[in-house]
Design an enzyme around this catalytic site. Structure first.
Site, PDB file in Angstrom:
ATOM      1  N   LYS A   1       0.823  -1.215   0.000  1.00 45.29           N
ATOM      2  CA  LYS A   1       0.000   0.000   0.000  1.00 45.29           C
ATOM      3  C   LYS A   1       0.857   1.265   0.000  1.00 45.29           C
ATOM      4  O   LYS A   1       0.485   2.258  -0.630  1.00 45.29           O
ATOM      5  CB  LYS A   1      -0.965   0.004   1.183  1.00 45.29           C
ATOM      6  CG  LYS A   1      -0.324   0.121   2.549  1.00 45.29           C
ATOM      7  CD  LYS A   1      -1.375   0.140   3.642  1.00 45.29           C
ATOM      8  CE  LYS A   1      -0.735   0.217   5.008  1.00 45.29           C
ATOM      9  NZ  LYS A   1       0.052   1.431   5.229  1.00 45.29           N
ATOM     10  N   THR A   2       2.003   1.243   0.698  1.00 47.26           N
ATOM     11  CA  THR A   2       2.870   2.426   0.699  1.00 47.26           C
ATOM     12  C   THR A   2       3.390   2.707  -0.704  1.00 47.26           C
ATOM     13  O   THR A   2       3.463   3.860  -1.140  1.00 47.26           O
ATOM     14  CB  THR A   2       4.041   2.236   1.676  1.00 47.26           C
ATOM     15  OG1 THR A   2       3.527   1.960   2.979  1.00 47.26           O
ATOM     16  CG2 THR A   2       4.902   3.485   1.737  1.00 47.26           C
TER      17      THR A   2
ATOM     18  N   ASP B   1      -3.441   7.506   4.469  1.00 49.13           N
ATOM     19  CA  ASP B   1      -2.950   6.154   4.776  1.00 49.13           C
ATOM     20  C   ASP B   1      -3.596   5.655   6.067  1.00 49.13           C
ATOM     21  O   ASP B   1      -4.006   6.454   6.916  1.00 49.13           O
ATOM     22  CB  ASP B   1      -1.424   6.203   4.938  1.00 49.13           C
ATOM     23  CG  ASP B   1      -0.801   4.811   4.987  1.00 49.13           C
ATOM     24  OD1 ASP B   1      -1.483   3.830   4.627  1.00 49.13           O
ATOM     25  OD2 ASP B   1       0.372   4.714   5.388  1.00 49.13           O
ATOM     26  N   GLU B   2      -3.708   4.333   6.231  1.00 45.86           N
ATOM     27  CA  GLU B   2      -4.256   3.716   7.452  1.00 45.86           C
ATOM     28  C   GLU B   2      -5.618   4.325   7.815  1.00 45.86           C
ATOM     29  O   GLU B   2      -5.887   4.661   8.971  1.00 45.86           O
ATOM     30  CB  GLU B   2      -3.274   3.881   8.628  1.00 45.86           C
ATOM     31  CG  GLU B   2      -1.882   3.340   8.389  1.00 45.86           C
ATOM     32  CD  GLU B   2      -1.827   1.815   8.397  1.00 45.86           C
ATOM     33  OE1 GLU B   2      -2.898   1.165   8.468  1.00 45.86           O
ATOM     34  OE2 GLU B   2      -0.714   1.260   8.330  1.00 45.86           O
TER      35      GLU B   2
ATOM     36  N   GLN C   1      -7.456  -4.637   9.918  1.00 53.30           N
ATOM     37  CA  GLN C   1      -6.296  -4.261  10.725  1.00 53.30           C
ATOM     38  C   GLN C   1      -6.584  -3.075  11.644  1.00 53.30           C
ATOM     39  O   GLN C   1      -5.665  -2.408  12.104  1.00 53.30           O
ATOM     40  CB  GLN C   1      -5.109  -3.948   9.817  1.00 53.30           C
ATOM     41  CG  GLN C   1      -4.636  -5.147   8.997  1.00 53.30           C
ATOM     42  CD  GLN C   1      -3.381  -4.844   8.212  1.00 53.30           C
ATOM     43  OE1 GLN C   1      -2.284  -4.715   8.765  1.00 53.30           O
ATOM     44  NE2 GLN C   1      -3.519  -4.724   6.902  1.00 53.30           N
TER      45      GLN C   1
ATOM     46  N   ARG D   1       2.260 -10.538  10.559  1.00 54.84           N
ATOM     47  CA  ARG D   1       3.602  -9.960  10.694  1.00 54.84           C
ATOM     48  C   ARG D   1       4.665 -10.973  10.280  1.00 54.84           C
ATOM     49  O   ARG D   1       5.824 -10.604  10.042  1.00 54.84           O
ATOM     50  CB  ARG D   1       3.895  -9.529  12.136  1.00 54.84           C
ATOM     51  CG  ARG D   1       2.969  -8.490  12.760  1.00 54.84           C
ATOM     52  CD  ARG D   1       2.776  -7.269  11.922  1.00 54.84           C
ATOM     53  NE  ARG D   1       1.577  -7.390  11.101  1.00 54.84           N
ATOM     54  CZ  ARG D   1       1.271  -6.614  10.076  1.00 54.84           C
ATOM     55  NH1 ARG D   1       2.112  -5.674   9.701  1.00 54.84           N
ATOM     56  NH2 ARG D   1       0.161  -6.778   9.398  1.00 54.84           N
TER      57      ARG D   1
END
Length: 726
Positions: A33-34, A217-218, A248, A604
């Site tokens: 996504k970044t 973002d997020e 998330q 993770r």
């Protein structure tokens, strides 16, 4: 011209080239996504010709903002002039300073950290004669913070109980104190910004007109104040591009509301919705385990996570006897993997639900003389000596800052006691000023009759401190840089000498080293102002302070793990009541959040995931049986291997997996009778004192010769009946 689509998968390319208007990108973990966000910014600038001045990009941590900024610069071959890119809080702080004329604070306001906020609530409780034993400052502050996240001021608070009334009264006093100190808290940065745009159409139009494109973002971590802020900023052009993942969203306890994703779709029915499902981090078995867990949650858009990394190893399930054995298992597994497979110590992360669970894991590492790093330990900026120096600097920037004054007025000691400070505060209130301003006045006019209630020696000490404060303030106003001011303060108060006199040589040196580290940081702000330095320090988050250097295992909570990745992840304490947490057992929304938290932990892991359940936990000196986490039931048998004998250095051990809760089948009658002698694999021979059915399991009280009374769960204890007379 760089080909921005090169190397992107089809879904990422779709997100990159999405048309104008509202866009919602639902990005699974590890889906790049970044990369999509940074390429989108570059696409707007280099291919659509958008002026960087008209772009706003927002994220949650300084670390993420720096990463995004450096990537954009790398793609474009230089810094795009005018681009606004940063965290919500830093961008709001900048906006509030620019629009201070419309606010109840001036533009040199200070930002109080968490400790300062609670201290101010404690002072408000005291001022209102409210018993803090009945209404804890931390709890009241949490309620105030929740109200601010919902854009509620004291007068907006619903009163349904006596506690609600107390919170509203304290909130009112707390806000008055903030304004008097020319201070804001973290929540105010968002609250005042959102209300500023809501209440001032001209200001709203100016910013909404400037920002033609807004990227977030997020997005699942936004609260109501942040959502309102974004809507106002996007009210003219409607080019709002948000990236997030409801699966998330794990910060509900601090105001984050994953339902903002649903609100976005309702408020922007024409929004393009794009899924990013290809994962570049984990193996397929890890992703399948994660999907099996999260698919049980309702109210979500299902994503099918897939990867090109292959199936990978099965997920290892390990049962240990107790928490101490969990620590030993983790340490032995890491040591064996490093010794036998050439793994690096830094490849491993040990995750748990609460900070308290780290203690016994830490002890295991210490006992084995193996280094580790602990995320969530005392933050650098929370250390006593750092807070002292920063309080001096904040007081110089804003002499009205009563919290900072209270911290340093007697550090080093000036014999200005609590009673004298209270008298100073009373005189200030009577004269409608602040203690800091009064001290500066005292430095110039020490004989003023105002100070008659203060004893002569104390008044002289206060006047001397006031003279120092006035001198420092004058230097700051003349443009002295942060490091120059810091050096002046350290020298004028002989802070080094204070540290030496106040502790052992080793402790004093450690604290002075920390001060020097802060000084090195201040040196990076050459050419910048003291308020800029203090603002950046105030907005550093826990995630920003994670030390990524050092090749050692990382110990951290699942909440702190967000945004990180490791080749091997241990998730420990997988017991019902721990994960999921006890308070979630009767709250469906809390249970959904706990499931999301487990999902974040699983995703993770890059190559290996190890899930650990301890059969007993210590409870007031007794061993109390535990049930495996109900989330383990969701994992398909074909993804799991292990049992009591599995070890990380044997990842392909063909042990048969069976859901641990299914093994704990209901027991209709007790098997172990009082007086029976039994053999326990760890504690040896013992005598049964009592046995009973509890939650479909047999709980047995046994007295062991060497360790005393223990309570065990028969389904897990592997007890062996001994012949009579043995």
């Amino acid at each position: 011209m760089v080909d921005l689509a090169a190397g992107l998968n089809p879904q990422q390319q779709q997100a990159l080239h999405a048309g104008l208007g509202p866009v919602l990108v639902l990005a699974g973990p590890g889906s790049g996504k970044t990369r999509v966000l940074t390429h989108r910014i570059a696409h707007l600038i280099s291919e659509l010709g958008v002026n960087p001045y008209n772009i706003l990009a927002v994220t949650f941590t300084n670390k993420a903002a720096k990463e995004m900024n450096s990537r954009v610069e790398a793609i474009l071959g230089g810094r795009p002039r005018g681009l606004t890119l940063g965290t919500f809080h830093s961008i709001c702080a900048r906006l509030l300073r620019q629009e201070a004329d419309n606010l109840p604070v001036s533009k040199n306001f200070v930002i109080y950290d968490s400790d300062d906020q609670v201290a101010l609530v404690r002072q408000a409780l005291k001022d209102l004669n409210i018993d803090e034993k009945m209404h804890r400052a931390g709890g009241v502050h949490a309620s105030i913070s929740a109200a601010k996240n919902e854009l509620a001021l004291p007068e907006d608070m619903p009163i349904n109980s006596y506690r609600d009334e107390v919170v509203a009264r304290v909130y009112q006093r707390y806000q008055q104190a903030l304004m008097a100190n020319n201070a804001v808290d973290f929540d105010d940065l968002l609250l005042w910004s959102a209300r500023l745009l809501e209440d001032n159409p001209e200001v709203r139009k100016r910013y909404a007109t400037r920002y033609e494109h807004i990227l977030v973002d997020e997005f699942q971590d936004t609260n109501q104040a942040q959502y309102s802020l974004l809507k106002h900023l996007a009210s003219v052009h409607r080019n709002i591009y948000v990236v997030g993942d409801t699966d998330q969203s794990i910060y509900r306890w601090r105001g984050a509301d994953y339902r903002n994703v649903l609100r976005f779709e309702e408020d922007y029915p024409d929004a393009q919705v794009i899924l990013l499902e290809q994962n570049y981090r984990s193996t397929q078995r890890i992703l399948d385990a994660a999907m099996a867990v999260i698919d049980r949650n309702p109210h979500r858009t299902r994503k099918h996570l897939f990867t090109d990394r292959g199936h990978g190893s099965k997920v290892i399930y390990q049962q240990t006897l107790n928490e101490e054995e969990t620590g030993k298992f983790v340490v032995e597994s890491v040591a064996a993997a490093v010794a036998e497979r050439g793994a690096r110590p830094g490849d491993f992360a040990v995750m748990y639900r609460t900070n308290a669970q780290s203690r016994l894991i830490e002890e295991a590492f210490l006992h084995a003389n193996l280094p580790y790093k602990l995320v969530g330990a005392q933050r650098f900026y929370g250390r006593r000596e750092i807070k002292d120096v920063l309080s001096y600097l904040r007081l110089i920037s804003n002499p009205n800052d009563e919290i900072s004054l209270g911290r340093v007025i007697n550090v080093p000691t000036r014999r200005i006691g609590i009673k004298s400070q209270a008298t100073l505060r009373t005189i200030a209130l009577q004269n409608k000023t602040t203690p800091g301003a009064l001290l500066v006045h005292m430095g110039v006019n020490p004989e003023d009759a105002l100070f008659a209630p203060i004893s002569t020696p104390t008044a002289q000490a206060m006047a001397k401190f006031g003279q120092l404060l006035a001198k420092w303030y004058e230097l700051a106003q003349a443009g002295a840089e942060p490091m120059q001011l810091m050096d002046r303060v350290l020298n004028d108060v002989d802070y080094h000498g204070y540290l030496i006199a106040d502790g052992s040589d080793e402790e004093a040196q450690d604290r002075w080293d920390n001060v020097q580290e802060l000084r090195r940081l201040a040196a990076e702000y050459a050419g910048k102002t003291l308020p800029e330095f203090l603002e950046n320090i105030a907005l550093v988050s826990d995630q920003d302070t994670i030390d990524e250097s050092g090749d050692v295992p990382t110990l951290l909570t699942l909440h702190a793990a967000k945004g990180l990745e490791f080749p091997t992840v241990f998730i420990t304490g997988l017991n019902d009541g721990t994960l999921p947490h006890q308070r979630a057992l009767d709250d469906p929304e809390e249970m959904e959040e706990e499931r999301r938290l487990f999902y974040v932990g699983i995703t993770r892991a890059k190559d290996q995931l190890v899930l650990v359940h301890n059969m007993y936990k210590s409870s007031y000196g007794y061993a109390e049986g535990t049930l495996p986490s109900r989330f383990l039931d969701d994992l398909p048998d074909e993804l799991i291997e292990g049992g009591n004998q599995s070890r990380l250095q044997h990842p392909h051990r063909p042990d048969r997996w069976e859901s641990p809760r299914r093994r704990s089948a209901p027991i209709l009658q007790t098997q172990f009778k009082p007086g029976m002698n039994v053999l326990h694999p760890t504690w040896g021979e013992g005598m049964v004192l009592n046995s009973r059915i509890q939650d479909d399991d047999e709980m047995v009280d046994i007295f062991f010769q060497d360790v005393g009374l223990k309570k065990v769960m028969a389904a897990f204890a592997n007890l062996q009946p001994l012949p009579k007379g043995k």
